[in-house]
Each structure stands twice: as structure tokens, then as C-alpha cells.
Design a protein around this motif. Structure first.
Motif, PDB file in Angstrom:
ATOM      1  N   HIS A  81       0.858  -1.188   0.000  1.00 48.24           N
ATOM      2  CA  HIS A  81       0.000   0.000   0.000  1.00 48.24           C
ATOM      3  C   HIS A  81       0.894   1.238   0.000  1.00 48.24           C
ATOM      4  O   HIS A  81       1.371   1.675   1.054  1.00 48.24           O
ATOM      5  N   PRO A  82       1.167   1.832  -1.156  1.00 50.15           N
ATOM      6  CA  PRO A  82       2.125   2.937  -1.247  1.00 50.15           C
ATOM      7  C   PRO A  82       1.666   4.173  -0.477  1.00 50.15           C
ATOM      8  O   PRO A  82       0.481   4.515  -0.464  1.00 50.15           O
ATOM      9  N   TRP A  83       2.629   4.845   0.124  1.00 53.50           N
ATOM     10  CA  TRP A  83       2.369   6.068   0.889  1.00 53.50           C
ATOM     11  C   TRP A  83       3.561   6.995   0.719  1.00 53.50           C
ATOM     12  O   TRP A  83       4.691   6.664   1.087  1.00 53.50           O
ATOM     13  N   MET A  84       3.334   8.184   0.171  1.00 52.23           N
ATOM     14  CA  MET A  84       4.373   9.178  -0.052  1.00 52.23           C
ATOM     15  C   MET A  84       4.140  10.337   0.916  1.00 52.23           C
ATOM     16  O   MET A  84       3.068  10.961   0.902  1.00 52.23           O
ATOM     17  N   LEU A  85       5.125  10.627   1.738  1.00 54.64           N
ATOM     18  CA  LEU A  85       5.002  11.657   2.762  1.00 54.64           C
ATOM     19  C   LEU A  85       5.911  12.823   2.432  1.00 54.64           C
ATOM     20  O   LEU A  85       7.109  12.633   2.169  1.00 54.64           O
ATOM     21  N   ALA A 168       9.196   7.763   0.585  1.00 56.14           N
ATOM     22  CA  ALA A 168       8.347   6.711   0.015  1.00 56.14           C
ATOM     23  C   ALA A 168       8.332   5.536   0.971  1.00 56.14           C
ATOM     24  O   ALA A 168       9.375   4.984   1.322  1.00 56.14           O
ATOM     25  N   THR A 169       7.144   5.143   1.378  1.00 52.74           N
ATOM     26  CA  THR A 169       7.003   4.041   2.314  1.00 52.74           C
ATOM     27  C   THR A 169       5.661   3.359   2.069  1.00 52.74           C
ATOM     28  O   THR A 169       5.075   3.495   0.987  1.00 52.74           O
ATOM     29  N   SER A 170       5.162   2.625   3.052  1.00 56.18           N
ATOM     30  CA  SER A 170       3.888   1.917   2.924  1.00 56.18           C
ATOM     31  C   SER A 170       3.022   2.210   4.123  1.00 56.18           C
ATOM     32  O   SER A 170       3.495   2.182   5.264  1.00 56.18           O
ATOM     33  N   GLU A 174       4.389  -2.510   5.401  1.00 54.64           N
ATOM     34  CA  GLU A 174       4.986  -3.622   4.667  1.00 54.64           C
ATOM     35  C   GLU A 174       6.448  -3.354   4.285  1.00 54.64           C
ATOM     36  O   GLU A 174       7.110  -4.228   3.734  1.00 54.64           O
ATOM     37  N   VAL A 175       6.919  -2.145   4.580  1.00 54.09           N
ATOM     38  CA  VAL A 175       8.293  -1.776   4.234  1.00 54.09           C
ATOM     39  C   VAL A 175       9.060  -1.479   5.520  1.00 54.09           C
ATOM     40  O   VAL A 175       8.642  -0.648   6.327  1.00 54.09           O
ATOM     41  N   ASN A 178      14.561   0.581   7.341  1.00 56.67           N
ATOM     42  CA  ASN A 178      15.788   0.779   6.570  1.00 56.67           C
ATOM     43  C   ASN A 178      15.627   0.420   5.099  1.00 56.67           C
ATOM     44  O   ASN A 178      16.604   0.406   4.355  1.00 56.67           O
ATOM     45  N   HIS A 179      14.376   0.136   4.663  1.00 55.34           N
ATOM     46  CA  HIS A 179      14.117  -0.184   3.265  1.00 55.34           C
ATOM     47  C   HIS A 179      13.214   0.854   2.600  1.00 55.34           C
ATOM     48  O   HIS A 179      12.671   0.612   1.531  1.00 55.34           O
ATOM     49  N   GLN A 180      13.031   1.986   3.255  1.00 56.59           N
ATOM     50  CA  GLN A 180      12.287   3.081   2.647  1.00 56.59           C
ATOM     51  C   GLN A 180      13.206   3.845   1.694  1.00 56.59           C
ATOM     52  O   GLN A 180      14.409   3.596   1.638  1.00 56.59           O
ATOM     53  N   ALA A 181      12.622   4.788   0.966  1.00 63.79           N
ATOM     54  CA  ALA A 181      13.414   5.622   0.056  1.00 63.79           C
ATOM     55  C   ALA A 181      12.994   7.074   0.261  1.00 63.79           C
ATOM     56  O   ALA A 181      11.825   7.353   0.547  1.00 63.79           O
ATOM     57  N   SER A 182      13.946   7.999   0.124  1.00 66.16           N
ATOM     58  CA  SER A 182      13.611   9.411   0.298  1.00 66.16           C
ATOM     59  C   SER A 182      14.540  10.279  -0.551  1.00 66.16           C
ATOM     60  O   SER A 182      15.631   9.846  -0.955  1.00 66.16           O
TER      61      SER A 182
END
Length: 427
Positions: A81-85, A168-170, A174-175, A178-182
Motif C-alpha cells: 500500500h504505497p504512501w508518499m510523505l 516513500a514508504t507503505s 509492509e516496508v 531501513n528499506h524506505q526511500a527518500s
């Protein structure tokens, strides 16, 4: 990785809600999963490609595009479930349309996107076309999904906000952390980022018989840094008290407006203070609102009682989550019948320096303070008593106990306070 994001993602999920927001926006009808502390339960890995053309963002102009990939290293299909903050460096919270957001499937099912705001920041989501917002993607075993994401600044991006950080996370955990991206996008023109300072100053001036009959407070506002607030600012003053609860505490509040004391409407222990027009910035200097507070003659508080006054500042419309404020503590006692309202008034000239926020009232002893802000959450209050009216007779009936129930979306309830980083820095 900030503590705020960690609080968002790795606390047990709460009951999901669907909230109608401004401009027809609907926020986050997610059926959240409980996240665990075991990274094995959050196997997905997100990567963010280099933005192109890899230049600064401009208000209403140049945007940046990058590839966003989620990989699944496990031997079974995983939900996503994508979530961009998004958070801006600067004084102002972000509105939904302050950031532009476009998502196109590259190696993924057809996709639709959505933007909104959460607390003081921005958020974007995307989901499979033909499904509702709560639907997620299935990432195949030992596979990946890829999208092309375009980010820009809206024409109304606040002039007192600078660089924009996108994470970028979930939503459903589910992420792993240390596996997120920014990526932090530079904003052009560059600004000196500031903040809103808000503080109370206690003033002398009571002419009542008892020193605790009335409290004078000056509420000060000062903006620092470049730019101005593009929205009007509103302040909610909440009054609470220590000791036994009564049906009618009967607070009476006045503000010095245009040279005369004017009654303010008190409901449920809460008072809307005069709005600060848009355009408030460092060049505006210190803005001061003199206040005086007492207990009305019909109060059921029978002795001198510790009072807490808390002011929460927010944008007047749109993203109204509080981002600044101040707290003051003092004592009040009941006014005797027949005591007249004093005609003298304290000096309105701002004095003193911004000070640290006073300590909060003793835990468990004060009447609850109403929840501040909506930030695309629903706020419910319950109380007992009769509705107030204002007037010179101070016959102001209030609701004594104010309970604020913050209804969170997904796993967000546990980290509400964490995102108030501006508030923490300005008090």
C-alpha cells in the motif's frame, strides 16, 4: 530516517476511518495491518531513482521525475500500500495542492493517484485503477513493481517554505524502516527558513478584591525567516483546570481589540481568538493580543484553582492542524456577586522576550484539553453542562470536562504528536 516516520510506521494500527476533506478530497480509508518489530514481517524494499532533469523545483513551474520501485525478495506474493510523505523546510504547513503529484505505471498494474495533507505535511497515495483507495498492489514473489513519479511545487507553495523532502514508504507497514526511500528536492528561489514563535506573557493589572480574581495575559506572535504566511492564521484558546470537576466552571474571556475590551464567546472551555490576516511574516514584527480571564459570577468553582491556558495556532482553512502555540498557568478564584468589572486596562505595548513553554499541569489533575487541529482526522468532543453565553454579567455556562478523541487512520494514531515538530520548536 526521522523519529516522526518511525512512529508512523511501526506502532500497532488503529481503526481505519474515511474522512471528507476540503475541495472534495477524501482521505485514507485504509484497513491497516498491525506492524510488528520483526523486519521479516516487512520484507518489501523501496528504491527511488535519480530525479530528472535533476534540478530545483519552482513554484508552478519545473518538476522532477523519477522511477519508484518496490521489490519483493521473498518466495511468496506480498501486499503493498504505497504512501508518499512530504515535509517542507520552513514555517508553514502544506496544503493538498501545494505539491503536484503524478504516477504512471511502468511495470505495474494501471494506477490512479491521490493527494491530501496529513498533520502539518503533504501526502500522496496511489492504488490500482478500478479499485478504491484502500486497495493495495500484489508484488509477485522474487519480483518487483515500478512506477514513474513526477513531483512539483504548486503555484501557491508557501513563500516561507523552502526545500521539500519526500519519503516513500507503505501505509500498512509492509516496508521496513531501513528499506524506505527518500529524496530532498531543492526549491528555487532558496529562502532562509524560519518559524512561528508564540508565547504568553503574564501581566499585572487586576483591580479586584482578591489577587486571584482575574488574570491578564498578553499573547505574542512573531514570524522569523523569509517569506510570509499565504493563509490567515487562527488561534484556539483552551482553558482547563485542576481539581474536582464541576458542571459550570463559567470562564469569562475578553480581548483588547481596537482599544476596548470585547467579550469572546466561550464554548466547551474553548475560545476562538481574532484571526491574523494572511501575509504575516518577519516584517510584521511582534503581534500582541491582550487577554483577561476570570471566573463568571455563576461559576461552581468555589475556591482559588490552578488554571491552564493553551493556545494552538493553525492555518485558518485547509490544513488546519496546529503547528505552533503556547501555554500559561495561573490561579483563579470566584468573583463575588456585586463586584464590578474594572475599567482600567494594562499596557498593550509588547514587552519581554520569547520564553520557553511553561511546564504542563500535573498529570491526571487537570480537566482534559480539547484535541487541537483536524489534519484530516476527525475530532470528537463530549462534555456535560449548558451552553455558554457571554456578557457583562459573566453568566457564562461551560462544559467542564472536554474529552478529545482523535480518530486515526491506519497506524497513524500513535504518532500524532511526533509530527508536530514545528510546534515543539516554537513553544
Amino acid at each position: 530516517m526521522s523519529a516522526r516516520i518511525a512512529h508512523r510506521l511501526f506502532r500497532p494500527a488503529a481503526t481505519a476511518v474515511v474522512v471528507a476533506a476540503v475541495a472534495g478530497t477524501v482521505l485514507l480509508p485504509m484497513s491497516a495491518q498491525a506492524a510488528t518489530s520483526d523486519d521479516a514481517q516487512r520484507p518489501l524494499v523501496m528504491t527511488m531513482g535519480t530525479p530528472a532533469p535533476n534540478g530545483p523545483l519552482t513554484r508552478g513551474g519545473a518538476a522532477e521525475t523519477f522511477e519508484l520501485t518496490v521489490g519483493n525478495p521473498t518466495a511468496k506474493t506480498q501486499a503493498f500500500h504505497p504512501w508518499m510523505l512530504g515535509d517542507a523546510v520552513g514555517a508553514s504547513p502544506l496544503q493538498s495542492d501545494d505539491v503536484t503529484f503524478k504516477v504512471e505505471a511502468v511495470d505495474a498494474p494501471a494506477t490512479k493517484s491521490f493527494v491530501g495533507h496529513q498533520d502539518g505535511g503533504w501526502q500522496g497515495m496511489f492504488y490500482p485503477s478500478g479499485k478504491d483507495l484502500s486497495a493495495g498492489f500484489d508484488v509477485p514473489a522474487n519480483g518487483k513493481l515500478t512506477w514513474k513519479v513526477t513531483i512539483g511545487l504548486g503555484a501557491g507553495y508557501p513563500t516561507n517554505d523552502g526545500d521539500f523532502k519526500l519519503t516513500a514508504t507503505s501505509l500498512n507497514g509492509e516496508v521496513a524502516q531501513n528499506h524506505q526511500a527518500s529524496h530532498t528536492f531543492k526549491a528555487d528561489p532558496q529562502i532562509k527558513a524560519g518559524r512561528l514563535k508564540t508565547w504568553f506573557e503574564k501581566k499585572p493589572g487586576s483591580t479586584m478584591d482578591h489577587p486571584n480574581d482575574r488574570q491578564y495575559l498578553d499573547l505574542h506572535y512573531q514570524a522569523t525567516g523569509d517569506g510570509v504566511f499565504s493563509s490567515a492564521l487562527t488561534t484556539r484558546l483552551q482553558l482547563s483546570y485542576a481539581g474536582p470537576q464541576v458542571k459550570t466552571p463559567a470562564f469569562f474571556v475578553q480581548a483588547l481589540i481596537d482599544g476596548r475590551w470585547q467579550d469572546l464567546k466561550v464554548e466547551y472551555g474553548s475560545v476562538a481568538l481574532p484571526t491574523i490576516p494572511k501575509g504575516f511574516g518577519s516584517a510584521s514584527g511582534v503581534r500582541t493580543l491582550p487577554l483577561r480571564i476570570n471566573l463568571g459570577v455563576k461559576t461552581q468553582i468555589k475556591k482559588v484553582t490552578p488554571i491552564t491556558a493553551e493556545a494552538d495556532v493553525s492555518l485558518a482553512s485547509g490544513n488546519t492542524y496546529p503547528f505552533g502555540g503556547a501555554t500559561a498557568q495561573f490561579s483563579l478564584g470566584p468573583i463575588d456577586e456585586g463586584t464590578t468589572t474594572p475599567t482600567t486596562k494594562p499596557s498593550t505595548k509588547p514587552t519581554g522576550t520569547p520564553s520557553a513553554k511553561p511546564a504542563a499541569s500535573a498529570a491526571g489533575s487537570a480537566a482534559p484539553v480539547a484535541a487541537a487541529g483536524n489534519a484530516n482526522l476527525t475530532t470528537a468532543t463530549s462534555a456535560t453542562g449548558s451552553l455558554a453565553h457571554t456578557g457583562a454579567d459573566s453568566n457564562t455556562g461551560l462544559y467542564a470536562g472536554v474529552a478529545a478523541a482523535l480518530v486515526a487512520l491506519g497506524g497513524a494514531v500513535a504518532w500524532l504528536g511526533a509530527r508536530r515538530r514545528r510546534s515543539a520548536s516554537s513553544r
